[in-house]
Design an enzyme around this catalytic site. Structure first.
Site: not given
Length: 461
Positions: A167, A404
């Site tokens: 993180h 994508d």
């Protein structure tokens, strides 16, 4: 379910040779609350109706080469988080030649099983999740690897791309990394709009927050040898993960119901000012979660006035007095805490109560996102000790389903939950305006939650 999982290759990928010098990146006060062994796991599932040899011969070389180019832009993720003894601040260090692990695997689990919303055993997901190299100590400095990736081919049906990252970056930066990689592979979108912004000077610590948080961090760091180095991250037994979907129509229906119910709270109080799809989804899920926990006996049944907390991060890039680019690399999150009594949450108008509580936290955020920032770590530690907290990862505004690689949008995105009191949120992959809610529970607790979730929606109808 009988299936096989086989690792085809373990390799290391680095930025192109000689493309980057050794460099360090300082942290800001936004990063400090998230240091340690906190990491995020996410899986992207794509349709790919081709055999394994087609993938390894035609797709894999492109994935590796494009990943190397992507890492050149996101070079801090290739390095390590360096956590020296106090008083030295932690920082990220990239050394020329550093690399990240990339695992290539094959799995015979049915693709449709993974992309469903039904409960699935966490062990099945774990096979797809890349494993970070272990934290180690060098000269009293904790050296923390930041990124690992895995590509799993499901023969003749799909591809899963998994990412595990510490993180040191928030969800938006992680998504930008994935979209950059996808952009280079597909060549369909403009890479420049995803490239990270590194200038730390845009973060202004005008109230001395960093010094306070650093002191809290150094206290936590003193426990790391026992806590982190001995942590095996063992999988929970008999736990499943499931997705629950709220459609756009259901969210609108919930908004109307909350408006109508607010008049029954506090003698006709005004409805929440921020009744977004995020607020509605969180309020509804929080109430279902509390009711489910109460039903299985996980809550203190004798104290109806017991206060419960709903904690969620809020992106501050567009909320601060000083401008921060949306592509800023790192964490830029505020901690928001909502609270309500158990008796109020399980009441007939509990969802309206929850929405009011979450709305109140958002109003505080908008009046001053850094108010109380010096207490982010201490507040979170106190809430963890109480054990009456539900937390959120992800957001429906991050655009997970826009990643994508040239095979179309993901058929499913799964944030792999690591705590039973955590829910994950993303936009709906099947319908614009909908939201997907992810949850991990024991099998029996998941059945209870699912029943309450569905019954509550049917009641609103």
């Amino acid at each position: 379910m009988a299936y096989t999982h086989m690792v085809l290759e373990n390799c290391q990928v680095s930025p192109p040779q000689g493309s980057l010098p050794t460099a360090s990146l300082p942290l800001t006060f936004f990063d400090i609350p998230w240091l340690g062994d906190l990491h995020v796991k996410c899986l992207y599932f794509y349709e790919f109706p081709h055999p394994t040899h087609h993938f390894t011969q035609t797709i894999l070389p492109t994935l590796k080469n494009s990943l190397s180019l992507t890492l050149q832009h996101f070079f801090p993720l290739v390095g390590n988080l360096m956590c020296p003894p106090p008083p030295t601040k932690p920082y990220i260090l990239y050394n020329n030649g550093d690399s990240i692990p990339l695992t290539i695997a094959e799995c015979t689990v049915n693709f449709n099983h993974f992309i469903g919303n039904h409960p699935r055993d966490v062990i099945e997901f774990d096979q797809l999740v890349p494993k970070l190299p272990p934290i180690h100590i060098s000269s009293e400095t904790f050296v923390v690897p930041l990124l690992a990736l895995q590509v799993t081919i499901l023969p003749n049906s799909g591809i899963c791309i998994g990412i595990t990252n510490r993180h040191v970056v928030d969800g938006l930066t992680s998504i930008l990394f994935m979209k950059s990689w996808a952009s280079i592979v597909s060549g369909r979108t403009c890479l420049e709009k995803f490239l990270p912004y590194y200038d730390r000077d845009v973060i202004k610590d005008t109230n001395g927050v960093e010094a306070v948080l650093l002191n809290e961090y150094f206290r936590m760091r003193s426990t790391w040898k026992d806590f982190i180095l001995g942590n095996t991250n063992a999988l929970p037994i008999d736990h499943v993960q499931a997705k629950f979907v709220l459609s756009r129509a259901q969210i609108e229906m919930l908004k109307k119901w909350i408006f109508s119910q607010c008049k029954n709270i506090d003698n006709g109080s005004s409805p929440p000012k921020h009744l977004s799809r995020f607020v509605v989804t969180c309020a509804f899920t929080w109430v279902c979660f509390i009711k489910a926990q109460d039903k299985i006996g996980a809550l203190n049944s004798s104290d109806v006035d017991e206060v419960h907390y709903f904690v969620f991060p809020a992106d501050c890039r567009n909320r601060l007095e000083f401008p921060v680019p949306m592509t800023y690399f790192g964490n830029c999150l505020a901690l928001c805490v909502s609270e309500a009594k158990k008796s109020e949450l399980v009441a007939a108008n509990g969802v309206a109560v929850a929405a009011r509580a979450i709305d109140k936290a958002i109003s505080k955020l908008q009046s001053g996102p850094l108010k109380g920032a010096e207490r982010w770590i201490s507040d979170l530690m106190n809430l963890l000790k109480l054990g009456r907290m539900c937390t959120v990862t992800g957001s429906p505004s991050l655009g997970f389903y826009e990643t994508d690689f040239g095979w179309g949008s993901p058929k499913k995105v799964e944030m792999v939950n690591q705590q039973t009191r955590n829910i994950s949120l993303s936009e709906c992959g099947d319908e614009k305006g909908g939201i997907e809610v992810g949850l991990m529970q024991t099998k029996s607790a998941m059945d209870t939650f699912s029943s309450i979730f569905e019954q509550s929606l049917n009641f609103l109808n």
